[in-house]
Design a protein around this motif. Sequence first.
Motif, PDB file in Angstrom:
ATOM      1  N   PHE A  30      15.550 -72.995 -21.716  1.00  0.00           N
ATOM      2  CA  PHE A  30      15.701 -72.028 -20.642  1.00  0.00           C
ATOM      3  C   PHE A  30      14.364 -71.347 -20.370  1.00  0.00           C
ATOM      4  O   PHE A  30      13.545 -71.189 -21.268  1.00  0.00           O
ATOM      5  CB  PHE A  30      16.734 -70.963 -21.029  1.00  0.00           C
ATOM      6  CG  PHE A  30      18.155 -71.420 -20.878  1.00  0.00           C
ATOM      7  CD1 PHE A  30      18.866 -71.158 -19.728  1.00  0.00           C
ATOM      8  CD2 PHE A  30      18.781 -72.120 -21.893  1.00  0.00           C
ATOM      9  CE1 PHE A  30      20.171 -71.569 -19.585  1.00  0.00           C
ATOM     10  CE2 PHE A  30      20.090 -72.542 -21.768  1.00  0.00           C
ATOM     11  CZ  PHE A  30      20.784 -72.265 -20.604  1.00  0.00           C
ATOM     12  N   THR A  31      14.157 -70.923 -19.128  1.00  0.00           N
ATOM     13  CA  THR A  31      12.978 -70.156 -18.730  1.00  0.00           C
ATOM     14  C   THR A  31      13.426 -68.747 -18.402  1.00  0.00           C
ATOM     15  O   THR A  31      14.330 -68.562 -17.581  1.00  0.00           O
ATOM     16  CB  THR A  31      12.320 -70.769 -17.472  1.00  0.00           C
ATOM     17  OG1 THR A  31      11.966 -72.111 -17.753  1.00  0.00           O
ATOM     18  CG2 THR A  31      11.097 -69.985 -17.051  1.00  0.00           C
ATOM     19  N   ARG A  32      12.815 -67.753 -19.051  1.00  0.00           N
ATOM     20  CA  ARG A  32      13.139 -66.360 -18.743  1.00  0.00           C
ATOM     21  C   ARG A  32      12.460 -65.963 -17.442  1.00  0.00           C
ATOM     22  O   ARG A  32      11.278 -66.215 -17.254  1.00  0.00           O
ATOM     23  CB  ARG A  32      12.663 -65.432 -19.851  1.00  0.00           C
ATOM     24  CG  ARG A  32      13.508 -65.494 -21.073  1.00  0.00           C
ATOM     25  CD  ARG A  32      13.084 -64.430 -22.052  1.00  0.00           C
ATOM     26  NE  ARG A  32      13.884 -64.538 -23.259  1.00  0.00           N
ATOM     27  CZ  ARG A  32      13.485 -64.139 -24.445  1.00  0.00           C
ATOM     28  NH1 ARG A  32      12.303 -63.593 -24.600  1.00  0.00           N
ATOM     29  NH2 ARG A  32      14.279 -64.275 -25.479  1.00  0.00           N
ATOM     30  N   CYS A  33      13.212 -65.329 -16.570  1.00  0.00           N
ATOM     31  CA  CYS A  33      12.655 -64.903 -15.283  1.00  0.00           C
ATOM     32  C   CYS A  33      11.490 -63.941 -15.483  1.00  0.00           C
ATOM     33  O   CYS A  33      10.530 -63.976 -14.738  1.00  0.00           O
ATOM     34  CB  CYS A  33      13.731 -64.252 -14.427  1.00  0.00           C
ATOM     35  SG  CYS A  33      14.943 -65.423 -13.801  1.00  0.00           S
ATOM     36  N   LYS A  34      11.544 -63.104 -16.509  1.00  0.00           N
ATOM     37  CA  LYS A  34      10.488 -62.109 -16.706  1.00  0.00           C
ATOM     38  C   LYS A  34       9.134 -62.752 -16.980  1.00  0.00           C
ATOM     39  O   LYS A  34       8.101 -62.159 -16.715  1.00  0.00           O
ATOM     40  CB  LYS A  34      10.839 -61.131 -17.808  1.00  0.00           C
ATOM     41  CG  LYS A  34      10.687 -61.683 -19.204  1.00  0.00           C
ATOM     42  CD  LYS A  34      10.880 -60.601 -20.243  1.00  0.00           C
ATOM     43  CE  LYS A  34      10.353 -61.118 -21.560  1.00  0.00           C
ATOM     44  NZ  LYS A  34       9.592 -60.158 -22.281  1.00  0.00           N
ATOM     45  N   THR A  35       9.117 -63.995 -17.468  1.00  0.00           N
ATOM     46  CA  THR A  35       7.845 -64.662 -17.728  1.00  0.00           C
ATOM     47  C   THR A  35       7.184 -65.145 -16.439  1.00  0.00           C
ATOM     48  O   THR A  35       6.009 -65.497 -16.461  1.00  0.00           O
ATOM     49  CB  THR A  35       8.014 -65.863 -18.678  1.00  0.00           C
ATOM     50  OG1 THR A  35       8.854 -66.826 -18.060  1.00  0.00           O
ATOM     51  CG2 THR A  35       8.601 -65.441 -20.006  1.00  0.00           C
ATOM     52  N   LEU A  36       7.908 -65.140 -15.328  1.00  0.00           N
ATOM     53  CA  LEU A  36       7.367 -65.593 -14.050  1.00  0.00           C
ATOM     54  C   LEU A  36       6.654 -64.483 -13.295  1.00  0.00           C
ATOM     55  O   LEU A  36       6.012 -64.750 -12.289  1.00  0.00           O
ATOM     56  CB  LEU A  36       8.487 -66.172 -13.180  1.00  0.00           C
ATOM     57  CG  LEU A  36       9.214 -67.367 -13.773  1.00  0.00           C
ATOM     58  CD1 LEU A  36      10.364 -67.768 -12.873  1.00  0.00           C
ATOM     59  CD2 LEU A  36       8.261 -68.531 -13.986  1.00  0.00           C
ATOM     60  N   GLY A  37       6.767 -63.236 -13.759  1.00  0.00           N
ATOM     61  CA  GLY A  37       6.067 -62.128 -13.114  1.00  0.00           C
ATOM     62  C   GLY A  37       7.002 -61.034 -12.658  1.00  0.00           C
ATOM     63  O   GLY A  37       8.224 -61.118 -12.789  1.00  0.00           O
ATOM     64  N   GLU A  38       6.387 -59.990 -12.098  1.00  0.00           N
ATOM     65  CA  GLU A  38       7.134 -58.797 -11.683  1.00  0.00           C
ATOM     66  C   GLU A  38       8.172 -59.074 -10.602  1.00  0.00           C
ATOM     67  O   GLU A  38       9.169 -58.377 -10.510  1.00  0.00           O
ATOM     68  CB  GLU A  38       6.168 -57.737 -11.163  1.00  0.00           C
ATOM     69  CG  GLU A  38       5.254 -57.166 -12.201  1.00  0.00           C
ATOM     70  CD  GLU A  38       4.285 -56.162 -11.595  1.00  0.00           C
ATOM     71  OE1 GLU A  38       4.391 -55.879 -10.384  1.00  0.00           O
ATOM     72  OE2 GLU A  38       3.423 -55.671 -12.334  1.00  0.00           O
ATOM     73  N   ASP A  39       7.936 -60.046  -9.762  1.00  0.00           N
ATOM     74  CA  ASP A  39       8.863 -60.334  -8.661  1.00  0.00           C
ATOM     75  C   ASP A  39      10.141 -61.026  -9.120  1.00  0.00           C
ATOM     76  O   ASP A  39      11.020 -61.300  -8.314  1.00  0.00           O
ATOM     77  CB  ASP A  39       8.180 -61.189  -7.597  1.00  0.00           C
ATOM     78  CG  ASP A  39       7.159 -60.406  -6.791  1.00  0.00           C
ATOM     79  OD1 ASP A  39       7.293 -59.167  -6.721  1.00  0.00           O
ATOM     80  OD2 ASP A  39       6.238 -61.025  -6.247  1.00  0.00           O
ATOM     81  N   TYR A  40      10.245 -61.337 -10.407  1.00  0.00           N
ATOM     82  CA  TYR A  40      11.411 -62.061 -10.907  1.00  0.00           C
ATOM     83  C   TYR A  40      12.228 -61.258 -11.905  1.00  0.00           C
ATOM     84  O   TYR A  40      12.983 -61.821 -12.676  1.00  0.00           O
ATOM     85  CB  TYR A  40      10.974 -63.407 -11.503  1.00  0.00           C
ATOM     86  CG  TYR A  40      10.419 -64.308 -10.441  1.00  0.00           C
ATOM     87  CD1 TYR A  40      11.256 -65.109  -9.690  1.00  0.00           C
ATOM     88  CD2 TYR A  40       9.067 -64.307 -10.137  1.00  0.00           C
ATOM     89  CE1 TYR A  40      10.761 -65.907  -8.673  1.00  0.00           C
ATOM     90  CE2 TYR A  40       8.563 -65.095  -9.124  1.00  0.00           C
ATOM     91  CZ  TYR A  40       9.412 -65.898  -8.400  1.00  0.00           C
ATOM     92  OH  TYR A  40       8.925 -66.682  -7.395  1.00  0.00           O
ATOM     93  N   THR A  41      12.105 -59.933 -11.881  1.00  0.00           N
ATOM     94  CA  THR A  41      12.991 -59.095 -12.690  1.00  0.00           C
ATOM     95  C   THR A  41      14.363 -59.095 -12.019  1.00  0.00           C
ATOM     96  O   THR A  41      14.495 -59.404 -10.827  1.00  0.00           O
ATOM     97  CB  THR A  41      12.465 -57.655 -12.791  1.00  0.00           C
ATOM     98  OG1 THR A  41      12.418 -57.092 -11.478  1.00  0.00           O
ATOM     99  CG2 THR A  41      11.103 -57.589 -13.444  1.00  0.00           C
ATOM    100  N   GLU A  42      15.381 -58.737 -12.774  1.00  0.00           N
ATOM    101  CA  GLU A  42      16.737 -58.727 -12.216  1.00  0.00           C
ATOM    102  C   GLU A  42      16.817 -57.798 -11.005  1.00  0.00           C
ATOM    103  O   GLU A  42      17.438 -58.133  -9.990  1.00  0.00           O
ATOM    104  CB  GLU A  42      17.734 -58.287 -13.289  1.00  0.00           C
ATOM    105  CG  GLU A  42      19.178 -58.362 -12.824  1.00  0.00           C
ATOM    106  CD  GLU A  42      20.175 -58.102 -13.942  1.00  0.00           C
ATOM    107  OE1 GLU A  42      21.380 -58.153 -13.651  1.00  0.00           O
ATOM    108  OE2 GLU A  42      19.763 -57.853 -15.091  1.00  0.00           O
TER     109      GLU A  42
END
Length: 86
Positions: A30-42
Amino acid sequence: MEAQGYEVKQGKFISFRALADGLRPGQERFTRCKTLGEDYTEERITQRIKGIAIDRGPRRRSAGEITLRIALEDSIKAQQSAGYAR
């Protein structure tokens, strides 16, 4: 995302992975969204889904602007180039 062929996992952080289909293999981890940057927080993802505008700061550069500068005196590779010789 599930409709697009991803498995979504809710935990402390939202994460996802691509499922295998006939054209490509799936992801193992799985890839955590938070590792993709600020624009991918919940919160940011929810805002985009709802259509709420997000302040992205200053405008991005236009395609014609120079985005990388090199100190020519310090760069041996740049000094050896044909453009530098001209």
